[in-house]
Design an enzyme around this catalytic site. Structure first.
Site, PDB file in Angstrom:
ATOM      1  N   GLU A  29       2.619   4.944  -4.015  1.00 13.88           N
ATOM      2  CA  GLU A  29       2.607   5.920  -5.142  1.00 13.88           C
ATOM      3  C   GLU A  29       3.964   6.586  -5.311  1.00 13.88           C
ATOM      4  O   GLU A  29       4.293   6.908  -6.458  1.00 13.88           O
ATOM      5  CB  GLU A  29       1.510   6.942  -4.895  1.00 13.88           C
ATOM      6  CG  GLU A  29       0.102   6.378  -5.053  1.00 13.88           C
ATOM      7  CD  GLU A  29      -0.317   5.442  -3.912  1.00 13.88           C
ATOM      8  OE1 GLU A  29       0.224   5.634  -2.801  1.00 13.88           O
ATOM      9  OE2 GLU A  29      -1.124   4.534  -4.125  1.00 13.88           O
ATOM     10  N   ASP A  51       0.851  -1.187   0.000  1.00 10.16           N
ATOM     11  CA  ASP A  51       0.000   0.000   0.000  1.00 10.16           C
ATOM     12  C   ASP A  51       0.891   1.243   0.000  1.00 10.16           C
ATOM     13  O   ASP A  51       2.100   1.146   0.168  1.00 10.16           O
ATOM     14  CB  ASP A  51      -0.872  -0.052   1.263  1.00 10.16           C
ATOM     15  CG  ASP A  51      -1.887   1.077   1.311  1.00 10.16           C
ATOM     16  OD1 ASP A  51      -2.303   1.557   0.243  1.00 10.16           O
ATOM     17  OD2 ASP A  51      -2.264   1.476   2.436  1.00 10.16           O
ATOM     18  N   ASP A  65      -8.909   4.153  -1.829  1.00 14.47           N
ATOM     19  CA  ASP A  65      -9.793   4.612  -0.742  1.00 14.47           C
ATOM     20  C   ASP A  65     -11.081   5.230  -1.260  1.00 14.47           C
ATOM     21  O   ASP A  65     -11.229   6.455  -1.345  1.00 14.47           O
ATOM     22  CB  ASP A  65      -9.045   5.610   0.139  1.00 14.47           C
ATOM     23  CG  ASP A  65      -7.875   4.960   0.845  1.00 14.47           C
ATOM     24  OD1 ASP A  65      -7.818   3.712   0.881  1.00 14.47           O
ATOM     25  OD2 ASP A  65      -7.006   5.690   1.351  1.00 14.47           O
TER      26      ASP A  65
HETATM   27  C1  GLC Z   1      -4.487   3.490   2.966  1.00 14.30           C
HETATM   28  C2  GLC Z   1      -5.029   2.295   2.210  1.00 14.30           C
HETATM   29  C3  GLC Z   1      -6.053   1.588   3.035  1.00 14.30           C
HETATM   30  C4  GLC Z   1      -5.453   1.197   4.375  1.00 14.30           C
HETATM   31  C5  GLC Z   1      -4.866   2.418   5.087  1.00 14.30           C
HETATM   32  C6  GLC Z   1      -4.112   2.049   6.356  1.00 14.30           C
HETATM   33  O1  GLC Z   1      -5.461   4.445   3.144  1.00 14.30           O
HETATM   34  O2  GLC Z   1      -5.539   2.655   0.968  1.00 14.30           O
HETATM   35  O3  GLC Z   1      -6.553   0.466   2.366  1.00 14.30           O
HETATM   36  O4  GLC Z   1      -6.400   0.603   5.188  1.00 14.30           O
HETATM   37  O5  GLC Z   1      -3.974   3.091   4.217  1.00 14.30           O
HETATM   38  O6  GLC Z   1      -3.075   1.182   6.095  1.00 14.30           O
END
Ligand code: GLC
Length: 799
Positions: A408, A405, A483
């Site tokens: 980017e 995650d 998100d």
């Molecule tokens: C980001 C991710 C989400 C995750 C969060 C905490 O917002 O997109 O899926 O739960 O980070 O790790």
């Protein structure tokens, strides 16, 4: 801001007259008097690459996107010349290259123009950074429509829109917001019933304008790098998508459990909560294959560590869960906490693995653990190191899969949301700044993760998830749409995004079912599950701040609906697995928008909601509250309503009844849909009989069932079972032929064929030309028969 307006015409430079032409096997070079070179490569008769140099110099030829397995080779190539142009002929297309302007025009063999330059290639020198902004403008053809471009949260037809590609952490994005998490600079054009695609293989920020600024012009441009694009001709869109997917690669088959239902939240902890969650799934008999641990399992958000107060014995927990049929998936982010006592940080510093700024300082940014450094994943050595970091987690602790995650990379508290543009990257030996490496940073991270997971789960198959992606990332990882928000509009967005990603070569896609931010009510949750079970990746995930989002978090009615649809997904696993097999092997997208299914039917060009799941199942989610059904477009052909078995003739809009416990599902006539019994998790039951739901058609249709060990690599040694069924229905007869391939022996010995819509009463059945006793095939009424899985020809004769 660079645009294609007349105003900015002044800054632009253009190629002028061609003074030299040269052919080198499959490459044609056209050089102009002001030092522009067009290198045109013929990959196939219908696939060309156009690449432009200014000042006579090409950059080193390197791409993160193009797959090593791409198949090339053409049948015919001839180049002619007249006073005004060069004419390039292949077995499928003709390309004119204008001698005065270097502009090109591509037509099919009948002389229909498929694609033509307007201004064509032009550029602007970039004083600030060096190099050029490279631009291309094309004439928009009459009634041309545009599709593709990754995860754009906008109408599936991009005509009249301008979009850009710069992977961005867009928490709680809205409809039409752009850019989002993925950069896939590939689009499909469709006009006059002919489709083509353009893949702009440039990792800088790219922009696409589809007749937005000027009605008759489609343009695309990049902040740097080369004008380097692939032109892919159809004329069928399905061919364009397959060729693009073949060019940028497909993933290997994931383990079948990755196609089950997955449950996630930010975050399930401590251990007792995770165990309780698992227990509840089994108690309520809601199938589930994986549980996700978000960042809170870590010690202070430090990657590759465990918070021992929350998870005192992760190995034991994971193995206990595994016994109950759950896989554990954990999150790993790219930001490494700056902490001199943290081993990952120490290794990164000692080996010079972290990204640096232009003048040599470390690139620093805030993420969950506070100030972090960021590995330069564009350096092969760093990728190797990163892959090894997973060793203990996978082979010691027993984690099954990894979720990448924030890659980017997302950086908090800065307006740009990411690394500064002067950050330096290795880019596999082509050093550059973040301007060029940004869009592939996440891709290279998940590539490294994939390598590590693959190594340490061997002989099982890897499963990885990423948020950021560039064209080609599908080779390494599944993905989700980031998100999103628990609103009805986002249900619409999830539907469009998933279809769009499939059209962009990236089929292993899903959304956070129910919405990540905010909370859905039971109705929205149920409607979203009904869509989500038809997405290749099926996971509920939510931020957890607003309440629970487990299947039982609403009322009993919702729980029962959710169970029913997850059960349907598990029944359809052999169908889904076959879809994945075709995607992996041939590049066939797992979901198909109607325009992909039937481009000749103009009604499909602006449809967003209906899609084909695999080859033969038509789905249309209900995307409004309080609905008892909806209007939808049924594509041409005859379709069976899954719930009522009623056959409907398509090519028109219809009202379809779908109270909260249903969504419109239609099966294509002639289809043979394979089904397993409901299992609580993949592999729970030994499959004793394969159900084949056969939908009668007067005419022919083919269906496929692919099966193998569901994990591991035996299938690569031929241990798979591929069944192709040829269905032929006549007024009073039905003939099904089976063609088998592969040496995998399935656990079942018989098929149970459910015959839907049979218009006659069965008089006689012949299996491999021998009359069988109807008792032997357990003919039950007129509906189902049981017969050996090894038959070659089945004849059903009507009275
Ligand atoms: C980001 C991710 C989400 C995750 C969060 C905490 O917002 O997109 O899926 O739960 O980070 O790790």
């Amino acid at each position: 801001m660079i645009t294609n307006t007349e105003l900015e015409y002044k800054g632009n430079l253009y190629p002028n007259t061609i003074v030299e032409y040269r052919r080198d096997t499959d490459k044609l070079y056209f050089t102009t008097s002001n030092g522009v070179i067009l290198e045109m490569t013929i990959l196939r008769d219908s696939i060309f690459r156009f690449r432009y140099a200014t000042e006579n110099i090409f950059e080193p030829d390197f791409s993160y996107s193009i797959s090593e397995d791409v198949s090339i080779g053409f049948n015919h190539l001839k180049v002619e010349e007249n006073t005004t142009e060069y004419l390039v002929h292949t077995a499928k297309l003709r390309v004119l290259v204008d001698k005065k302007t270097l502009r090109i025009q591509i037509s099919d063999l009948e002389g229909n123009i498929i694609n033509e330059d307007e201004l064509g290639f032009h550029w602007e020198e970039n004083y600030e950074f060096g190099g050029n902004s490279v631009k291309m403008s094309k004439i928009t053809q009459n009634a041309e429509s545009f599709y593709g471009l990754g995860d754009k949260a906008t109408h599936s037809n991009l005509k009249g829109k301008r979009v850009s590609n710069w992977v961005t952490d867009q928490y709680a994005y809205g409809k039409d917001q752009d850019p989002l998490y993925k950069a896939i600079p590939f689009f499909i054009g469709l006009h006059n019933n002919k489709s083509y695609g353009i893949f702009f293989d440039n990792t800088f920020k790219t922009n696409f304008d589809f007749a937005h600024e000027r009605r008759n012009v489609t343009s695309f441009w990049a902040d740097g790098g080369e004008m380097n694009y692939y032109f892919i001709y159809g004329p069928q869109m399905s061919q364009v998508v397959k060729s693009y997917t073949n060019l940028t690669g497909t993933p290997e088959l994931p383990p079948m459990w990755a196609m089950g239902y997955h449950q996630s939240k930010w975050s399930y902890y401590p251990e007792s909560n995770v165990r309780a969650l698992a227990k509840n799934f089994r108690k309520l008999r809601i199938p589930c294959d994986a549980i996700y641990l978000d960042i809170d399992y870590m010690d202070g958000f430090k990657c590759f560590t465990w918070d021992k107060s929350r998870f005192p014995n992760p190995k034991k927990m994971i193995s206990d869960l595994e016994e109950k049929g759950f896989k554990t998936v954990v999150m790993i982010d790219p930001g490494i906490k700056i902490d001199k006592d943290y081993w990952v940080y120490q290794e990164g510093v000692e080996n010079d693995y972290f990204c640096k700024r232009a003048d040599g300082a470390f690139m620093k940014g805030k993420v969950w653990p506070g100030e972090c450094n960021f590995p330069d994943f564009t350096n092969p050595k760093v990728r190797e190191w990163w892959a090894e970091l997973y060793k203990e987690m996978m082979s010691e602790i027993g984690v099954h899969a990894v979720w990448n995650d924030m890659n980017e990379p997302a950086v908090m508290e800065v307006p740009t949301k990411t690394a500064p543009l002067d950050t330096r990257h290795d880019y596999d030996g082509h050093p550059c700044s973040h301007r060029k490496a940004h869009n592939v940073y996440g891709m290279q991270m998940v590539r490294a993760t994939y390598e590590g997971i693959k190594k340490y789960v061997y002989p099982k198959r890897p499963f990885v998830i990423t948020r950021a992606a560039f064209a080609g990332t599908q080779r390494f990882s599944s993905t989700w749409t980031g998100d999103n928000v628990a609103t009805w509009e986002h249900l619409w967005i999830a539907n469009v995004q998933a279809q769009r990603m499939c059209m962009s070569g990236y089929s292993f896609i899903g959304s956070d079912i129910g919405g990540f931010a905010e909370q859905p009510n039971g109705e929205l949750f149920a409607r979203w599950i009904q869509l989500g079970v038809f997405h290749p990746f099926c996971r509920v995930h939510s931020s957890g701040d607003h309440g629970d989002q487990e299947p039982w978090s609403f009322d009993d009615e919702v729980t029962n609906i959710v169970r029913k649809f997850i059960e349907l997904r598990y029944q359809l696993l052999p169908y889904l697995y076959t879809m994945f097999y075709r995607y992996s092997k041939e590049g066939v997208p797992m979901l198909k928008p109607l325009v992909h299914f039937d481009q000749e039917d103009h009604q499909t060009h602006f449809r967003t909601d209906e899609f084909i799941f695999g080859e033969q199942i038509l789905i249309c989610p209900v995307q409004e509250p309080n609905a008892q059904g909806r209007r939808m477009y049924i594509p041409r052909g005859t379709w069976y309503n899954y719930w009522t078995n009623e056959a409907v003739v398509g090519g028109m809009e219809k009202w379809v009844v779908a109270g909260l416990d249903k969504i419109p599902i239609f099966i294509k006539e002639g289809a043979m849909i394979p089904k397993y019994p409901v299992q609580q998790y993949v592999g729970e039951l030994e499959i004793k009989e394969l159900v084949l739901d056969v939908y009668y058609k007067k005419g022919v249709e083919t269906s496929t069932v692919y099966e193998d060990g569901q994990d591991g690599y035996d299938y690569k040694k031929g241990r798979y079972s591929l069944r192709n069924f040829n269905f032929k229905g006549k007024e009073k007869e039905l003939v099904i032929q089976q063609f088998k391939d592969g040496s995998f022996i399935t656990s079942y010995n018989t098929f149970k064929m459910n015959l839907h819509g049979l218009p006659f009463k069965i008089k006689q059945i012949l299996v491999d030309n021998e009359i069988v006793d109807l008792k032997e095939v357990k003919l039950n009424g007129n509906n189902n028969i049981h017969l050996s899985k090894d038959f070659t020809v089945l004849h059903i004769i009507g009275a």
